[in-house]
Design a protein around this motif. Structure first.
Motif, short mmCIF file in Angstrom:
data_model
loop_
_atom_site.label_atom_id
_atom_site.label_comp_id
_atom_site.label_asym_id
_atom_site.label_seq_id
_atom_site.Cartn_x
_atom_site.Cartn_y
_atom_site.Cartn_z
N ILE A 1 0.83 -1.20 0.00
CA ILE A 1 0.00 0.00 0.00
C ILE A 1 0.87 1.25 0.00
O ILE A 1 0.60 2.22 -0.73
N GLU A 2 1.93 1.24 0.80
CA GLU A 2 2.83 2.40 0.83
C GLU A 2 3.43 2.68 -0.54
O GLU A 2 3.49 3.83 -1.00
N ASP A 3 3.86 1.62 -1.23
CA ASP A 3 4.41 1.79 -2.57
C ASP A 3 3.35 2.33 -3.53
O ASP A 3 3.64 3.19 -4.38
N SER A 4 2.13 1.84 -3.40
CA SER A 4 1.05 2.29 -4.29
C SER A 4 0.70 3.75 -4.02
O SER A 4 0.43 4.51 -4.95
N TRP A 5 0.68 4.17 -2.74
CA TRP A 5 0.43 5.58 -2.44
C TRP A 5 1.50 6.47 -3.07
O TRP A 5 1.20 7.56 -3.57
N SER A 6 2.75 6.01 -3.05
CA SER A 6 3.82 6.79 -3.68
C SER A 6 3.56 6.96 -5.17
O SER A 6 3.74 8.05 -5.74
N PRO B 1 -6.53 13.10 -3.55
CA PRO B 1 -7.34 12.17 -2.76
C PRO B 1 -8.73 12.70 -2.43
O PRO B 1 -9.61 11.93 -2.05
N ASP B 2 -8.94 14.01 -2.60
CA ASP B 2 -10.23 14.59 -2.25
C ASP B 2 -11.11 14.92 -3.45
O ASP B 2 -12.33 14.94 -3.33
N SER B 3 -10.50 15.21 -4.58
CA SER B 3 -11.32 15.68 -5.71
C SER B 3 -10.81 15.17 -7.05
O SER B 3 -10.78 15.91 -8.03
N ALA B 4 -10.38 13.94 -7.08
CA ALA B 4 -9.92 13.37 -8.35
C ALA B 4 -11.11 13.22 -9.31
O ALA B 4 -12.23 12.95 -8.88
N PRO B 5 -10.89 13.42 -10.59
CA PRO B 5 -11.99 13.26 -11.55
C PRO B 5 -12.45 11.81 -11.61
O PRO B 5 -11.71 10.90 -11.20
N GLY C 1 -5.90 5.97 -8.36
CA GLY C 1 -5.01 5.79 -7.23
C GLY C 1 -5.01 4.36 -6.72
O GLY C 1 -5.38 3.42 -7.43
N THR C 2 -4.61 4.20 -5.47
CA THR C 2 -4.53 2.86 -4.87
C THR C 2 -5.91 2.22 -4.80
O THR C 2 -6.83 2.77 -4.20
N ASN C 3 -6.05 1.09 -5.43
CA ASN C 3 -7.26 0.27 -5.35
C ASN C 3 -6.85 -1.15 -5.71
O ASN C 3 -5.81 -1.37 -6.33
N ALA C 4 -7.67 -2.13 -5.32
CA ALA C 4 -7.23 -3.52 -5.47
C ALA C 4 -6.97 -3.88 -6.93
O ALA C 4 -6.02 -4.59 -7.25
N ILE C 5 -7.83 -3.39 -7.85
CA ILE C 5 -7.65 -3.73 -9.26
C ILE C 5 -6.35 -3.15 -9.79
O ILE C 5 -5.47 -3.86 -10.30
N GLY C 6 -6.20 -1.82 -9.68
CA GLY C 6 -5.02 -1.17 -10.23
C GLY C 6 -3.73 -1.64 -9.60
O GLY C 6 -2.73 -1.86 -10.29
N MET D 1 -7.91 7.48 -2.48
CA MET D 1 -8.99 8.45 -2.61
C MET D 1 -10.01 8.26 -1.49
O MET D 1 -10.47 7.14 -1.23
N ARG D 2 -10.38 9.37 -0.85
CA ARG D 2 -11.32 9.29 0.27
C ARG D 2 -12.68 8.76 -0.16
O ARG D 2 -13.39 8.12 0.63
N SER D 3 -13.08 9.00 -1.39
CA SER D 3 -14.39 8.54 -1.86
C SER D 3 -14.50 7.02 -1.88
O SER D 3 -15.61 6.48 -1.98
N LEU D 4 -13.36 6.32 -1.76
CA LEU D 4 -13.36 4.86 -1.79
C LEU D 4 -13.20 4.24 -0.40
O LEU D 4 -13.14 3.02 -0.29
N HIS D 5 -13.14 5.06 0.64
CA HIS D 5 -12.90 4.53 1.98
C HIS D 5 -14.05 3.68 2.50
O HIS D 5 -13.87 2.94 3.48
#
Length: 439
Positions: free
Chosen positions: A44-49, A58-62, A142-147, A165-169
């Protein structure tokens, strides 16, 4: 295909709600630059990078990029996973319904090709763009299981605020990649997604098992097709006195007479009856068969390839071989991409021991290196030479790399590849990695 032990998102014995609250505090601290109350899992840390490098907000991605309906249908029709989709659905849809999840199947780029499961969670998916035709790679969401599973090439579970992304929390996702069992190339992935309250450690194991089952079924279908082609060609081959090879439409060998069979032949993109230069065989006569081709290698082909291009800008790296009669593209496994990149940079060649150090950080993996390069050489004939391993001196080699050094084979942890990233970052660009340069 077997995987290493699964890295589940919920630690053993942890309370799911408490862990979700902890992850939210970690997310807030990491984004604000404050010390985090706990460490993220390395994946997860690597994916966040990577998400930060992609410029994901993380708040307003299209919303994720969407394919047109006609484009989506073309990708469905072209996907080898379509052949095993009924098996995947039988294995997962009823489980997804009962567990309040949805099941998603993607291609190698992260585009959602099919979606099934709970109507309530499908409505939740609609709100965040988790729909058919949407691209769920890390560059889009961003970070998600698929990507993330598609980047690292192994099963991944992402829980709550592990999503960038916060919308996926509000979601928990488990995804496993599906590889072509014939050559290891990435075909896509199968994912199960639901509300955070539905997280369970066994979900990742289930998704991983279904991905492996799909790969085994693809292997079985391939063997059945080759057996059918072998039966069709048997009477024709029985009367031949010269060398000949029967391959399917993708170049996989079904039968051979008077010659050592190669496992696969790279066929031209555009082909018909006539002659063509093929990397493993030289100049050949091509004749169509039902479901495949009859190849007759000419006795002393003197033609040779002129250029090999390693295209490392795609989610699935590929190699393009240009010869006198046309051009051939071949998708590469992650390991083969690493080895060929290293050979492109070290044109004088590398011994098995040196490549073992380059790829594994130790000299004790020479047998593995030799086995992998043997597979490459079966496809490419004289393009790759041995003692030491190197590209043939007559071949021009180009590397097309991503603009950012960190995106050079981003899923690779091979020391030799990491050293190349560092060199590019420091401005010490090897000649083979300079834009437009052929060596």
């Amino acid at each position: 295909m077997s995987f290493p032990p699964l890295d589940t998102a919920l630690p053993a014995g942890a309370d799911a709600r408490e862990h979700a609250r902890l992850l939210r505090r970690v997310h807030e601290a990491s984004l604000s630059g404050r010390p985090a109350p706990a460490a993220l899992r390395p994946v997860i840390e690597d994916s966040w990078s990577r998400s930060r490098r992609f410029g994901i907000d993380p708040d307003s991605a299209p919303p994720p990029r969407m394919a047109r309906l006609d484009e989506l249908q073309r990708h469905r029709d072209a996907s080898p996973i379509a052949e095993v989709l009924p098996l995947i659905r039988r294995s997962l849809v009823s489980v997804a319904d009962e567990a309040d999840h949805i099941m998603l199947v993607t291609d190698a780029s992260g585009q959602v090709l099919w979606r099934d499961g709970s109507h309530r969670v499908r409505a939740l998916g609609d709100r965040v763009g988790l729909v058919e035709g949407a691209f769920w790679n890390e560059g889009s969401t961003g970070t998600n299981a698929i990507g993330t599973a598609l980047v690292v090439g192994r099963p991944v579970q992402v829980y709550s605020a592990e999503h960038f992304m916060r919308s996926l929390h509000a979601l928990t996702c488990a995804c496993a990649p599906i590889h072509d069992p014939r050559d290891g190339r990435l075909l896509g992935a199968v994912d199960v997604t639901g509300p955070v309250s539905t997280i369970h450690p066994s979900t990742l194991a289930l998704v991983s098992a279904v991905a492996q089952l799909a790969e085994a079924h693809l292997q079985s279908l391939h063997h059945t097709h080759l057996e059918r082609l072998r039966s069709v060609a048997a009477p024709l081959l029985a009367g031949m006195s010269e060398r000949a090879l029967v391959v399917d439409e993708a170049g996989w060998t079904a039968a051979a007479v008077h010659m050592e069979p190669v496992r696969r032949v790279l066929l031209p993109k555009q082909r018909g009856s006539g002659t063509a230069w093929l990397p493993a065989l030289g100049e050949c006569a091509l004749e169509p068969l039902p479901g495949g081709w009859l190849l007759r290698p000419r006795p002393a082909a003197e033609s040779a390839p002129s250029t090999v291009t390693l295209d490392l800008t795609r989610p699935s790296p590929r190699m393009v071989v240009a010869g006198p009669s046309g051009e051939w593209a071949h998708r590469l496994t992650p390991r083969h991409a690493e080895l060929l990149l290293l050979l492109a940079v070290h044109r004088a060649g590398r011994t098995g021991a040196q490549l073992s150090q380059d790829v594994f950080g130790a000299g004790g993996h020479v047998v593995t290196v030799r086995a992998e390069l043997s597979r490459v050489r079966r496809h490419l004939g004289g393009i790759i030479q041995s003692r030491p391993y190197r590209f043939s001196g007559e071949v021009r080699v180009r590397v097309v790399r991503p603009p950012s050094p960190v995106d050079l084979l981003p899923g690779s942890v091979a020391p030799g590849v990491c050293a190349l990233r560092d060199a590019l970052r420091d401005g010490d660009c090897p000649m083979a990695l300079r834009d437009g340069t052929a060596t």
